[in-house]
Design a protein around this motif. Structure first.
Motif, PDB file in Angstrom:
ATOM      1  N   ALA A 175     -72.906  70.170 -34.063  1.00 25.39           N
ATOM      2  CA  ALA A 175     -73.848  71.062 -34.372  1.00 25.39           C
ATOM      3  C   ALA A 175     -73.343  72.409 -35.239  1.00 25.39           C
ATOM      4  CB  ALA A 175     -74.756  71.702 -33.145  1.00 25.39           C
ATOM      5  N   GLY A 176     -72.045  72.298 -35.210  1.00 21.63           N
ATOM      6  CA  GLY A 176     -71.581  73.388 -36.045  1.00 21.63           C
ATOM      7  C   GLY A 176     -71.037  74.630 -35.140  1.00 21.63           C
ATOM      8  N   ARG A 177     -71.644  74.699 -33.857  1.00 19.62           N
ATOM      9  CA  ARG A 177     -71.262  75.740 -33.087  1.00 19.62           C
ATOM     10  C   ARG A 177     -69.876  75.989 -32.559  1.00 19.62           C
ATOM     11  NH1 ARG A 177     -76.689  73.868 -31.171  1.00 19.62           N
ATOM     12  NH2 ARG A 177     -75.619  72.565 -29.760  1.00 19.62           N
ATOM     13  N   LEU A 178     -69.320  74.818 -32.250  1.00 18.80           N
ATOM     14  CA  LEU A 178     -67.664  74.754 -32.201  1.00 18.80           C
ATOM     15  C   LEU A 178     -67.169  74.473 -33.865  1.00 18.80           C
ATOM     16  CD1 LEU A 178     -67.034  73.163 -28.943  1.00 18.80           C
ATOM     17  CD2 LEU A 178     -66.578  75.722 -29.491  1.00 18.80           C
ATOM     18  N   GLN A 179     -66.773  75.430 -34.441  1.00 27.75           N
ATOM     19  CA  GLN A 179     -66.569  75.256 -35.723  1.00 27.75           C
ATOM     20  C   GLN A 179     -64.968  74.767 -35.991  1.00 27.75           C
ATOM     21  OE1 GLN A 179     -67.547  78.742 -38.204  1.00 27.75           O
ATOM     22  NE2 GLN A 179     -69.674  78.402 -37.891  1.00 27.75           N
ATOM     23  N   ALA A 180     -64.549  74.175 -37.235  1.00 25.64           N
ATOM     24  CA  ALA A 180     -63.246  73.810 -37.486  1.00 25.64           C
ATOM     25  C   ALA A 180     -62.345  74.922 -37.357  1.00 25.64           C
ATOM     26  CB  ALA A 180     -63.175  73.307 -38.809  1.00 25.64           C
ATOM     27  N   GLY A 181     -61.349  74.689 -36.626  1.00 24.32           N
ATOM     28  CA  GLY A 181     -60.265  75.575 -36.456  1.00 24.32           C
ATOM     29  C   GLY A 181     -60.378  76.417 -35.186  1.00 24.32           C
ATOM     30  N   ARG A 182     -61.537  76.503 -34.448  1.00 27.02           N
ATOM     31  CA  ARG A 182     -61.870  77.136 -33.146  1.00 27.02           C
ATOM     32  C   ARG A 182     -60.864  76.633 -32.144  1.00 27.02           C
ATOM     33  NH1 ARG A 182     -66.303  79.015 -30.203  1.00 27.02           N
ATOM     34  NH2 ARG A 182     -65.594  79.702 -28.214  1.00 27.02           N
ATOM     35  N   PHE A 236     -56.622  73.629 -26.899  1.00 25.39           N
ATOM     36  CA  PHE A 236     -57.152  72.969 -27.968  1.00 25.39           C
ATOM     37  C   PHE A 236     -57.828  73.535 -28.962  1.00 25.39           C
ATOM     38  CE2 PHE A 236     -57.051  70.612 -23.819  1.00 25.39           C
ATOM     39  CZ  PHE A 236     -56.636  69.500 -24.108  1.00 25.39           C
ATOM     40  N   ARG A 237     -57.961  72.817 -30.137  1.00 28.95           N
ATOM     41  CA  ARG A 237     -58.359  73.614 -31.384  1.00 28.95           C
ATOM     42  C   ARG A 237     -59.246  72.323 -31.683  1.00 28.95           C
ATOM     43  NH1 ARG A 237     -56.673  73.888 -36.790  1.00 28.95           N
ATOM     44  NH2 ARG A 237     -55.116  72.985 -36.247  1.00 28.95           N
ATOM     45  N   VAL A 238     -60.526  72.795 -32.572  1.00 19.56           N
ATOM     46  CA  VAL A 238     -61.307  71.816 -33.278  1.00 19.56           C
ATOM     47  C   VAL A 238     -60.799  71.227 -34.535  1.00 19.56           C
ATOM     48  CG1 VAL A 238     -63.623  71.615 -34.511  1.00 19.56           C
ATOM     49  CG2 VAL A 238     -63.447  72.710 -32.316  1.00 19.56           C
ATOM     50  N   HIS A 239     -60.364  70.208 -34.632  1.00 17.81           N
ATOM     51  CA  HIS A 239     -59.687  69.498 -35.813  1.00 17.81           C
ATOM     52  C   HIS A 239     -60.483  69.786 -37.324  1.00 17.81           C
ATOM     53  CE1 HIS A 239     -56.957  66.708 -37.499  1.00 17.81           C
ATOM     54  NE2 HIS A 239     -57.681  66.434 -38.610  1.00 17.81           N
ATOM     55  N   GLU A 240     -59.631  70.404 -38.147  1.00 14.87           N
ATOM     56  CA  GLU A 240     -59.743  70.898 -39.564  1.00 14.87           C
ATOM     57  C   GLU A 240     -59.849  69.433 -40.289  1.00 14.87           C
ATOM     58  OE1 GLU A 240     -59.592  75.006 -40.897  1.00 14.87           O
ATOM     59  OE2 GLU A 240     -58.039  74.929 -39.322  1.00 14.87           O
ATOM     60  N   TYR A 241     -60.644  68.972 -40.785  1.00 11.79           N
ATOM     61  CA  TYR A 241     -60.577  67.715 -41.911  1.00 11.79           C
ATOM     62  C   TYR A 241     -60.468  68.197 -43.111  1.00 11.79           C
ATOM     63  CZ  TYR A 241     -61.191  64.404 -38.008  1.00 11.79           C
ATOM     64  OH  TYR A 241     -61.155  63.425 -36.965  1.00 11.79           O
ATOM     65  N   SER A 242     -59.576  67.836 -44.061  1.00 10.32           N
ATOM     66  CA  SER A 242     -59.520  68.178 -45.311  1.00 10.32           C
ATOM     67  C   SER A 242     -60.525  67.199 -46.249  1.00 10.32           C
ATOM     68  CB  SER A 242     -58.147  68.010 -46.037  1.00 10.32           C
ATOM     69  OG  SER A 242     -57.882  66.874 -46.112  1.00 10.32           O
ATOM     70  N   VAL A 243     -60.652  67.311 -47.269  1.00 14.03           N
ATOM     71  CA  VAL A 243     -61.610  66.458 -48.300  1.00 14.03           C
ATOM     72  C   VAL A 243     -60.727  65.343 -48.463  1.00 14.03           C
ATOM     73  CG1 VAL A 243     -62.519  66.089 -50.586  1.00 14.03           C
ATOM     74  CG2 VAL A 243     -62.671  68.311 -49.578  1.00 14.03           C
ATOM     75  N   ASP A 244     -59.506  65.394 -48.374  1.00 11.18           N
ATOM     76  CA  ASP A 244     -58.685  64.102 -48.623  1.00 11.18           C
ATOM     77  C   ASP A 244     -58.820  63.239 -47.312  1.00 11.18           C
ATOM     78  OD1 ASP A 244     -57.552  64.505 -51.368  1.00 11.18           O
ATOM     79  OD2 ASP A 244     -55.878  65.570 -50.564  1.00 11.18           O
ATOM     80  N   VAL A 301     -68.283  64.943 -38.472  1.00 15.21           N
ATOM     81  CA  VAL A 301     -67.338  66.270 -37.935  1.00 15.21           C
ATOM     82  C   VAL A 301     -66.687  66.730 -39.178  1.00 15.21           C
ATOM     83  CG1 VAL A 301     -65.424  67.176 -36.923  1.00 15.21           C
ATOM     84  CG2 VAL A 301     -66.849  65.449 -35.545  1.00 15.21           C
ATOM     85  N   CYS A 302     -66.076  65.974 -40.138  1.00 16.18           N
ATOM     86  CA  CYS A 302     -65.663  66.847 -41.396  1.00 16.18           C
ATOM     87  C   CYS A 302     -66.975  67.254 -42.357  1.00 16.18           C
ATOM     88  CB  CYS A 302     -64.919  65.565 -42.289  1.00 16.18           C
ATOM     89  SG  CYS A 302     -64.359  66.130 -43.686  1.00 16.18           S
ATOM     90  N   ALA A 303     -67.913  66.445 -42.413  1.00 16.19           N
ATOM     91  CA  ALA A 303     -69.039  66.821 -43.211  1.00 16.19           C
ATOM     92  C   ALA A 303     -69.704  68.070 -42.886  1.00 16.19           C
ATOM     93  CB  ALA A 303     -70.037  65.684 -43.464  1.00 16.19           C
ATOM     94  N   VAL A 304     -69.931  68.060 -41.390  1.00 24.87           N
ATOM     95  CA  VAL A 304     -70.931  69.103 -40.980  1.00 24.87           C
ATOM     96  C   VAL A 304     -70.233  70.536 -41.227  1.00 24.87           C
ATOM     97  CG1 VAL A 304     -71.201  70.250 -38.617  1.00 24.87           C
ATOM     98  CG2 VAL A 304     -71.889  68.016 -38.975  1.00 24.87           C
ATOM     99  N   GLN A 305     -69.099  70.852 -41.352  1.00 24.65           N
ATOM    100  CA  GLN A 305     -68.410  72.232 -41.753  1.00 24.65           C
ATOM    101  C   GLN A 305     -68.799  72.623 -43.169  1.00 24.65           C
ATOM    102  OE1 GLN A 305     -64.107  72.057 -41.651  1.00 24.65           O
ATOM    103  NE2 GLN A 305     -64.049  69.916 -42.517  1.00 24.65           N
ATOM    104  N   HIS A 306     -69.135  71.447 -43.899  1.00 20.09           N
ATOM    105  CA  HIS A 306     -69.564  71.902 -45.450  1.00 20.09           C
ATOM    106  C   HIS A 306     -71.105  71.988 -45.517  1.00 20.09           C
ATOM    107  CE1 HIS A 306     -65.452  71.635 -46.607  1.00 20.09           C
ATOM    108  NE2 HIS A 306     -65.233  70.397 -46.091  1.00 20.09           N
ATOM    109  N   LEU A 307     -71.813  70.917 -44.866  1.00 22.52           N
ATOM    110  CA  LEU A 307     -73.156  70.641 -45.191  1.00 22.52           C
ATOM    111  C   LEU A 307     -73.916  72.034 -44.298  1.00 22.52           C
ATOM    112  CD1 LEU A 307     -73.694  67.022 -44.124  1.00 22.52           C
ATOM    113  CD2 LEU A 307     -73.856  68.250 -46.432  1.00 22.52           C
ATOM    114  N   ARG A 308     -73.260  72.445 -43.434  1.00 28.47           N
ATOM    115  CA  ARG A 308     -74.020  73.517 -42.575  1.00 28.47           C
ATOM    116  C   ARG A 308     -74.181  75.045 -43.589  1.00 28.47           C
ATOM    117  NH1 ARG A 308     -76.859  71.904 -38.379  1.00 28.47           N
ATOM    118  NH2 ARG A 308     -75.711  70.445 -37.198  1.00 28.47           N
TER     119      ARG A 308
END
Length: 233
Positions: free
Chosen positions: A29-36, A75-83, A177-184
């Motif tokens: 849902a994007g409430r726990l954002q990448a890198g948190r 713990f940290r929310v994983h940050e996925y790159s475009v690659d 998970v990867c797409a959400v951080q951008h689609l939001r």
């Protein structure tokens, strides 16, 4: 999820799963954002439960690729790159193509699309496809993710190999998970979300593997182009 720390009727394994599901939903849902970053103690206090099931749930999510574990910082929310996204999309396409081969062919009698048992199962998958399609058309991302994951899990189950179905579920979860951080970042997602789930099912029922492949190839290319554009912008 309500606090269940004092409820003896809730087993630790059930609580562990409930926590994992709740935290997964928070990420999607994007409430726990990448890198948190967060600790076991923080989550335990947030949900009003003991540390043990929280730690187990977080370890489960780390094993699925949603979180990263740090021995000293939590713990940290994983940050996925475009690659990363590009690699995940390629991997899931290979798995989906294998499923298509079985569903559209006659390599095993009980997998024949004309078998009533298979048709009944596919009809259920199609209903899930219709629900996903409505959510996508309306731009309801959170609803779409839930139906999309169920759609592919049920379709994958028809393959008869639970390991493959689980692998596809994990890949689709990671791609979301990867797409959400951008689609939001988009205020209105209508017209940006894939809504051809029913077309895939119909192509498989016609045994038209070529059409099913083309639909997925176009979906993968379009979603990758969108994420690349959003990431660059």
């Amino acid at each position: 999820m309500p606090g269940t720390g004092g409820n003896g009727s809730v087993t630790r394994s059930t609580l562990r799963q409930q926590l994992a599901d709740a935290l997964r939903d928070e990420v999607l849902a994007g409430r726990l954002q990448a890198g948190r970053e967060f600790t076991v103690k923080e989550i335990a206090e947030q949900y009003g439960v003991s540390a043990t099931p929280v730690r187990e749930a977080l370890v489960d999510l780390a094993a699925q690729g949603l979180l990263e574990a740090d021995q000293h910082r939590g713990f940290r929310v994983h940050e996925y790159s475009v690659d990363d996204y590009r690699g995940i999309v390629e991997a899931r396409a290979l798995v989906i193509d294998g499923i298509f081969h079985v569903l559209a062919g006659d390599r095993a009698g009980h997998r024949d699309p004309d078998d009533p048992r298979v048709r009944t199962a596919v009809a259920g998958v199609r209903r899930r496809a219709e629900e996903a399609q409505r959510a996508a058309t309306a731009g309801e991302l959170t609803v779409l993710i839930g139906y999309d994951l169920r759609f592919w899990r049920e379709l994958g189950a028809l393959y008869g190999n639970p390991y493959l179905a689980d692998f596809l579920h994990r890949l689709r979860l990671q791609s979301w998970v990867c797409a959400v951080q951008h689609l939001r970042r988009l205020d209105d997602l209508r017209g940006h979300l894939w809504s051809l789930h029913t077309d895939v099912v119909d192509a498989l029922l016609r045994r038209d593997l070529s059409a099913a492949r083309s639909i997925i190839a176009a979906h993968d290319a379009g979603s990758l182009a969108l994420i690349e554009r959003l990431a660059a912008g």
